[in-house]
Design an enzyme around this catalytic site. Structure first.
Site, PDB file in Angstrom:
ATOM      1  N   TYR A   1       0.831  -1.196   0.000  1.00  0.00           N
ATOM      2  CA  TYR A   1       0.000   0.000   0.000  1.00  0.00           C
ATOM      3  C   TYR A   1       0.870   1.253   0.000  1.00  0.00           C
ATOM      4  O   TYR A   1       1.547   1.564   0.975  1.00  0.00           O
ATOM      5  CB  TYR A   1      -0.931   0.019   1.210  1.00  0.00           C
ATOM      6  CG  TYR A   1      -1.882  -1.158   1.304  1.00  0.00           C
ATOM      7  CD1 TYR A   1      -2.137  -1.984   0.215  1.00  0.00           C
ATOM      8  CD2 TYR A   1      -2.530  -1.448   2.500  1.00  0.00           C
ATOM      9  CE1 TYR A   1      -3.004  -3.059   0.314  1.00  0.00           C
ATOM     10  CE2 TYR A   1      -3.412  -2.515   2.608  1.00  0.00           C
ATOM     11  CZ  TYR A   1      -3.637  -3.321   1.511  1.00  0.00           C
ATOM     12  OH  TYR A   1      -4.492  -4.386   1.608  1.00  0.00           O
TER      13      TYR A   1
ATOM     14  N   HIS B   1       0.279 -11.875   0.843  1.00  0.00           N
ATOM     15  CA  HIS B   1      -0.771 -11.055   0.219  1.00  0.00           C
ATOM     16  C   HIS B   1      -1.574 -11.820  -0.824  1.00  0.00           C
ATOM     17  O   HIS B   1      -2.782 -11.626  -0.957  1.00  0.00           O
ATOM     18  CB  HIS B   1      -0.138  -9.804  -0.394  1.00  0.00           C
ATOM     19  CG  HIS B   1      -1.036  -8.615  -0.391  1.00  0.00           C
ATOM     20  ND1 HIS B   1      -0.590  -7.334  -0.233  1.00  0.00           N
ATOM     21  CD2 HIS B   1      -2.362  -8.497  -0.540  1.00  0.00           C
ATOM     22  CE1 HIS B   1      -1.598  -6.483  -0.281  1.00  0.00           C
ATOM     23  NE2 HIS B   1      -2.684  -7.169  -0.474  1.00  0.00           N
TER      24      HIS B   1
END
Length: 286
Positions: free
Chosen positions: A56, A114
């Site tokens: 992010y 992830h």
């Protein structure tokens, strides 16, 4: 508030964690101080489960989270994620160290892969086990894993793993209910719903059939349609949601969803309005 416990057991960790947490995807696109203030307000309101990732903003979101939790680390169930491209044993260890540094903490409460990548799961899991032994993570899980991937994790790591599976889940995307959610329930794995409002505003438009269903139920509880949507996902006791809030007002709205209680009849109305759809190949993700 009605006295309802707004926490629930987080998989096999033995920890009770806020059912409604806070996501941080794209949080770095707002002014850092304002974004951190929103997260801190969420902590004040009991949303002490904060999710972030090295991906992010290329670490920028973790820096905002660090600002938000400064002086309050012990209140927080803190989660971050390693990118698949970094998920070799050595790469995972290095990524975790970088995340800890950006977050200005000495440990993560849960660390996730992830999504499935090219590195063998054995290497990633070996790194996770090393990080647990070293006290740098307290548990580990996965994200965007379908049932065959979950089976592989279980075969490699044994019962009690993964601690969670973070997946796309919202009213218009209920694919996980067919196989992934039942698998996680059977094996005691927490399910964390990301993007729990979806990416369309249509379900929350009272001019639409679906929107009217949510609005009518919301009005009966002096709640909002978005709170009803979150509570529908939370009807499953293993599910957690991590909505991102773009303002203090949205933070308060998200927090209020945790105490809402919907009747079986209301849940049935929502279920009928938002079709689950047929099972299909592949797990949806964004």
């Amino acid at each position: 508030m009605n006295g309802k416990d707004t926490t629930r057991p987080f998989g096999p960790t033995g920890r009770h964690v806020a059912a409604v947490g806070q996501g941080s995807w794209k949080v770095e696109e707002s002014a850092a101080d304002a974004a951190a203030m929103s997260l801190r307000r969420g902590l004040d309101l009991g949303m002490t489960h904060i999710d972030t990732a090295e991906m992010y903003g290329d670490g920028a979101a973790e820096a905002v989270v660090a600002q938000a939790i400064e002086g309050r680390r012990d209140e927080v169930f803190l989660v971050s994620k390693v990118l698949p491209g970094h998920a070799s044993k050595r790469g995972t260890l290095a990524s975790c160290e970088k995340s800890l540094a950006r977050l200005k903490t000495d440990r993560l409460d849960c660390y996730l892969l992830h999504w499935r990548g090219a590195h063998p799961l054995e290497e990633t899991i070996a790194a996770f086990d090393r990080l647990v032994r070293d006290g740098k993570i307290l548990s580990w899980g996965v994200s965007n894993f379908d049932v065959p991937d979950l089976d592989e994790v279980l075969s490699l790591a044994g019962a009690g793993h993964p601690a969670c599976n973070q997946v796309l889940y919202h009213l218009q995307e209920r694919a996980i209910e067919h196989a992934v959610l039942p698998w996680c329930r059977k094996h005691g794995t927490a399910v964390v719903a990301y993007t729990p409002f979806g990416q369309s505003t249509v379900p929350f438009d009272a001019r639409t059939r679906q929107g009217r269903v949510l609005e009518e139920i919301a009005e009966a509880h002096d709640a909002t349609a978005r709170q009803v949507a979150l509570q529908f996902l939370l009807r499953h006791p293993e599910v957690f949601v991590i909505p991102k809030a773009s303002s203090i007002v949205h933070v308060a709205e998200n927090a209020g969803a945790a105490a809402l209680e919907l009747s079986e009849a209301e849940l049935a109305k929502i279920d009928a309005a938002f079709a689950r759809g047929k099972p299909r190949r592949g797990l949806p993700m964004i």
